[in-house]
Scaffold this active site. Structure first.
Site, mmCIF file in Angstrom:
data_model
loop_
_atom_site.group_PDB
_atom_site.id
_atom_site.type_symbol
_atom_site.label_atom_id
_atom_site.label_comp_id
_atom_site.label_asym_id
_atom_site.label_seq_id
_atom_site.Cartn_x
_atom_site.Cartn_y
_atom_site.Cartn_z
ATOM 1 N N GLY A 10 9.125 -58.860 11.489
ATOM 2 C CA GLY A 10 8.286 -58.159 12.463
ATOM 3 C C GLY A 10 8.705 -56.725 12.669
ATOM 4 N N VAL A 12 9.427 -54.926 15.441
ATOM 5 C CA VAL A 12 10.546 -54.666 16.349
ATOM 6 C C VAL A 12 11.856 -55.135 15.733
ATOM 7 C CG1 VAL A 12 11.569 -55.206 18.591
ATOM 8 C CG2 VAL A 12 9.121 -54.712 18.424
ATOM 9 N N ASP A 35 12.779 -71.200 10.834
ATOM 10 C CA ASP A 35 11.750 -71.614 11.775
ATOM 11 C C ASP A 35 12.422 -71.878 13.115
ATOM 12 O OD1 ASP A 35 9.789 -72.802 13.274
ATOM 13 O OD2 ASP A 35 9.431 -74.480 11.909
ATOM 14 N N THR A 61 1.826 -63.718 18.060
ATOM 15 C CA THR A 61 1.304 -62.513 18.706
ATOM 16 C C THR A 61 -0.194 -62.300 18.522
ATOM 17 O OG1 THR A 61 1.875 -61.207 16.754
ATOM 18 C CG2 THR A 61 3.528 -61.328 18.511
ATOM 19 N N TYR A 98 12.230 -60.547 23.543
ATOM 20 C CA TYR A 98 11.149 -59.615 23.852
ATOM 21 C C TYR A 98 9.934 -60.363 24.384
ATOM 22 C CZ TYR A 98 13.983 -56.326 21.222
ATOM 23 O OH TYR A 98 15.020 -55.539 20.795
ATOM 24 N N TYR A 124 -1.990 -66.314 25.304
ATOM 25 C CA TYR A 124 -0.825 -65.586 24.799
ATOM 26 C C TYR A 124 0.126 -65.232 25.939
ATOM 27 C CZ TYR A 124 1.930 -61.584 23.234
ATOM 28 O OH TYR A 124 2.966 -60.715 22.978
ATOM 29 N N LYS A 128 3.961 -66.712 26.626
ATOM 30 C CA LYS A 128 5.118 -65.822 26.710
ATOM 31 C C LYS A 128 5.854 -65.985 28.035
ATOM 32 C CE LYS A 128 6.226 -62.938 24.156
ATOM 33 N NZ LYS A 128 7.256 -62.954 23.071
#
Length: 323
Positions: A10, A12, A35, A61, A98, A124, A128
């Site tokens: 990713g 970041v 995973d 995401t 994050y 989403y 999170k």
């Protein structure tokens, strides 16, 4: 400092690896290599690397897709986090995770603080938030870093989508009534590694680590709309050489032909997903505890556009509020 970075494919995570000082022993694992929903694989990875810190940037995401794939969103963003945090607690490792500005509903009209009530509007954001709660419940020392509107100069994100569309259409229609702080992945990585380096150089005690454990907001200074962000991108892109590798890849070597960027409402965009109208985050706690202040979003954009090198690892799916 031994650091395990998850979600290594990713934008970041890749930026964190690139920004980490040489004296840190950094091991990155992509989704294909590890995973985070596989309990035994997570235990094995943490044990083998003997980490002091686990930096988790792995996440589901795809905001719109999550509405029809709730079980997968929760599996990656919440259930896997519970496994990871429990194992980190057992090994006395610290977790950096994050999260997102989408844990808020956008009804506030001033920057959100860490203590403000959460009320996510979409799957989403809810998944999170559940991940945040799982980390806190584990008892592991942690830094939950909320950020938002993240972009980089490679992968799939708003910056690159705007550049691509600008080579295809003379007129773009971009949402004007959603307000946030566009934040470059490289600046998030720089701030994260500064925190890690502080912990390393100061040899902080476990008591100190427990005292700073908690949630922090980390976004660019300032605020803007998606429409104004798109306008700034195309304005500043005029000064980028078409021969710069990442820019040439984003535009496929074609000229920018967009002449108009029309502002539209969220209702006109007709997204299947509700998004917060206002999701600006206050970075005051980050400044108070770690003395870190990220640059204004316009300065970050300028630096991102000025970067000449392509980072092939910067891959992240993101939807664009407009077309």
């Amino acid at each position: 400092m031994r650091v395990l970075v998850l979600g290594g494919g990713g934008q970041v995570a890749s930026a964190v690896v690139a920004a980490a000082p040489a004296h840190h022993q950094v091991v990155a694992r992509t989704r294909a290599e590890l995973d985070i929903g596989d309990e035994m694989a997570v235990k094995r990875a943490l044990k083998e690397t003997g980490v002091d810190w686990v930096v988790n940037a792995a996440a589901y995401t795809a905001v719109d897709a999550a509405e029809n794939d709730e079980s997968k969103a929760y599996a990656v963003n919440a259930e896997a986090l519970a496994l990871l945090a429990d194992e980190a607690k057992r090994l006395d490792a610290l977790v950096v995770h994050y999260s997102t500005d989408y844990v808020f509903d956008g009804t506030k009209r001033s920057p959100y603080n860490e203590t403000d009530e959460t009320n996510p509007l979409n799957v989403y954001g809810k998944s999170k938030l559940a991940g945040e709660q799982a980390i806190r419940a584990s008892g592991a020392s942690h830094l939950i870093i909320r950020t938002g509107w993240v972009y980089a100069n490679r992968g799939r994100n708003f910056l690159l989508t705007i550049l691509r569309l600008a080579t295809e259409r003379e007129e773009l229609r971009i949402v004007r009534d959603q307000i946030g702080a566009p934040t470059c992945a490289a600046d998030i990585a720089a701030a994260t590694t500064k925190i890690l380096t502080e912990m390393y150089t100061q040899d902080k005690s476990r008591t100190y680590m427990s005292s700073i454990s908690g949630t922090y907001h980390m976004t660019a200074a300032g605020e803007t709309s998606w429409h104004n962000f798109a306008t700034a991108i195309l304005g500043k892109a005029q000064s980028v050489s078409p021969e710069v590798p990442w820019f040439a890849a984003a535009t496929q070597g074609r000229p920018l032909i967009a002449k108009r960027i029309l502002p539209i409402s969220s209702d006109e965009f007709r997204s299947p997903t509700r998004r917060p109208i206002y999701s600006v985050l206050s970075n005051s706690r980050l400044s108070e505890i770690f003395h870190i202040e990220l640059p204004n979003w316009t300065a970050q954009l300028q630096c991102c556009l000025a970067t000449e090198k392509i980072n092939d690892a910067l891959l992240r799916s993101a939807s664009t509020p407009g077309s």
